[in-house]
Design a protein around this motif. Structure first.
Motif, PDB file in Angstrom:
ATOM      1  N   CYS A 189     -32.885  45.250 -23.034  1.00 14.60           N
ATOM      2  CA  CYS A 189     -32.192  46.564 -23.175  1.00 14.60           C
ATOM      3  C   CYS A 189     -31.102  46.633 -22.009  1.00 14.60           C
ATOM      4  O   CYS A 189     -31.432  46.438 -20.623  1.00 14.60           O
ATOM      5  CB  CYS A 189     -33.050  47.642 -22.934  1.00 14.60           C
ATOM      6  N   CYS A 224     -32.010  45.660 -29.706  1.00  8.99           N
ATOM      7  CA  CYS A 224     -32.024  47.118 -28.607  1.00  8.99           C
ATOM      8  C   CYS A 224     -31.213  48.117 -29.567  1.00  8.99           C
ATOM      9  O   CYS A 224     -31.540  49.341 -29.652  1.00  8.99           O
ATOM     10  CB  CYS A 224     -31.661  46.715 -27.587  1.00  8.99           C
ATOM     11  N   THR A 236     -33.340  57.013 -33.246  1.00 10.64           N
ATOM     12  CA  THR A 236     -32.322  58.447 -33.426  1.00 10.64           C
ATOM     13  C   THR A 236     -32.591  59.119 -34.847  1.00 10.64           C
ATOM     14  O   THR A 236     -32.819  60.173 -34.803  1.00 10.64           O
ATOM     15  CB  THR A 236     -30.882  57.790 -33.275  1.00 10.64           C
ATOM     16  N   ARG A 275     -37.811  50.945 -23.375  1.00 12.04           N
ATOM     17  CA  ARG A 275     -36.803  49.844 -22.763  1.00 12.04           C
ATOM     18  C   ARG A 275     -37.553  48.579 -22.658  1.00 12.04           C
ATOM     19  O   ARG A 275     -38.434  48.520 -22.166  1.00 12.04           O
ATOM     20  CB  ARG A 275     -36.084  50.049 -21.790  1.00 12.04           C
ATOM     21  N   ARG A 301     -32.575  51.625 -31.371  1.00 11.58           N
ATOM     22  CA  ARG A 301     -32.097  52.594 -31.015  1.00 11.58           C
ATOM     23  C   ARG A 301     -31.447  53.879 -32.063  1.00 11.58           C
ATOM     24  O   ARG A 301     -31.935  54.830 -32.433  1.00 11.58           O
ATOM     25  CB  ARG A 301     -30.647  52.524 -30.050  1.00 11.58           C
ATOM     26  N   HIS A 320     -39.953  48.002 -28.398  1.00  8.79           N
ATOM     27  CA  HIS A 320     -39.204  49.349 -28.088  1.00  8.79           C
ATOM     28  C   HIS A 320     -40.087  50.378 -28.386  1.00  8.79           C
ATOM     29  O   HIS A 320     -39.558  51.732 -28.404  1.00  8.79           O
ATOM     30  CB  HIS A 320     -37.974  49.331 -28.937  1.00  8.79           C
TER      31      HIS A 320
END
Length: 312
Positions: free
Chosen positions: A311, A286, A294, A307, A290, A214
């Motif tokens: 994903c 995934c 974040t 991605r 994320r 990722h």
């Protein structure tokens, strides 16, 4: 009734050193006759284990008895290998049959139900003789990696390095000296990961399922929080984020309380903590990526999560 001849102390001492096993040659060198040996076996005082091999009691042979018997049967310059050598080095608690013994020539020693004879094309540069002969631990680790399925390679390396029995540097050097070896690329890449701080399956999975696919920045592994001296599995130091990867055994009981207490202490001095378990890393890598992206994004990370093939 025949007068029973005393068993020489030197033979009994030798038997104790060899887990109860002595050979016909060792017996006759102490002056006991073959007739006396037969009588001891017939009277169930000794046990004949194999041709030319005797157990100096009538009980069941131990695993170490079989190890010494296998080496005696295989002859000079033989040594234990693979599973047996791994058990002798404490790399595994599985002490099982058959005993694996390697010989360096084509002598006519055949395998038995309890003994597997190996004839390797590449011999170890030296042997460890403190106990039954075996290659050094770094050679045994590589042998086990080569004999394992790809999914088990990392486990042998993590266990050996994590128990401080060897180091990634020694294993990398030994690998470089080897000729052809199965799983070489996987062994090499795993050793590089371990050298960089990966020391468990879950940390390996985080790297290969979450971080790299990722495009997350590499975290500092085995990070020690300066203010507390406590160790975290990883940290994005620039963004004051700690990553803890918890095996299933740490999800209940007193450990949960200690984890919460540590997280609260770190939070009070400006460190955030994110915890992920095996179900997270395997079931939703995934989503984990994320969440991390974040968090560090809100802290100023200028990158962008990629991605991966998984994903949604």
């Amino acid at each position: 009734m025949h007068e029973r001849k005393a068993i020489p102390k030197s033979l009994m001492d030798l038997g104790r050193a060899q887990s109860g096993i002595v050979t016909t040659t060792q017996i006759t060198q102490t002056g006991l006759s073959r007739h006396t040996v037969r009588r001891l076996v017939d009277d169930r005082i000794w046990t004949k284990l194999d041709r030319g091999l005797y157990l100096l009691h009538s009980g069941a042979p131990s695993w170490l008895s079989y190890v010494h018997a296998g080496l005696a049967l295989a002859g000079p310059d033989s040594y234990t290998t693979t599973d047996t050598a791994a058990a002798l080095h404490g790399l595994t608690t599985q002490r099982q049959l058959p005993i694996h013994v390697a010989i360096s020539d084509r002598r006519g020693v055949q395998s038995r139900a309890w003994l597997q004879i190996h004839r390797p094309t590449q011999l170890p540069s030296r042997l460890v003789h403190s106990g039954p002969a075996r290659p050094p631990i770094h050679d045994v680790v590589l042998d086990m990696c080569a004999a394992s399925t790809p999914g088990d390679v990392a486990g042998w390396i993590y266990d050996a390095v994590g128990s401080s029995k060897t180091t990634p540097a020694i294993l990398l050097a030994t690998l470089g000296e080897r000729g052809r070896i199965a799983n070489r690329d996987l062994i090499y890449s795993t050793l590089l990961d371990v050298r960089d701080g990966i020391n468990s399956h879950l940390e390996y999975d985080f790297l290969h399922r979450v971080e790299r696919p990722h495009g997350l920045p590499p975290m500092t592994r085995q990070f020690v929080v300066p203010e507390t001296g406590r160790r975290a599995d990883g940290a994005y130091e620039e963004f004051r984020l700690l990553i803890e990867l918890d095996g299933e055994q740490w999800h209940t009981g007193q450990q949960v309380f200690r984890d919460r207490e540590r997280d609260n202490r770190h939070s009070a001095i400006g460190w955030r903590s994110m915890r992920f378990g095996r179900r997270d890393i395997h079931g939703n890598p995934c989503g984990v990526a994320r969440d991390v992206a974040t968090d560090i994004g809100s802290g100023g990370w200028a990158g962008k999560m990629k991605r991966c093939a998984r994903c949604p």
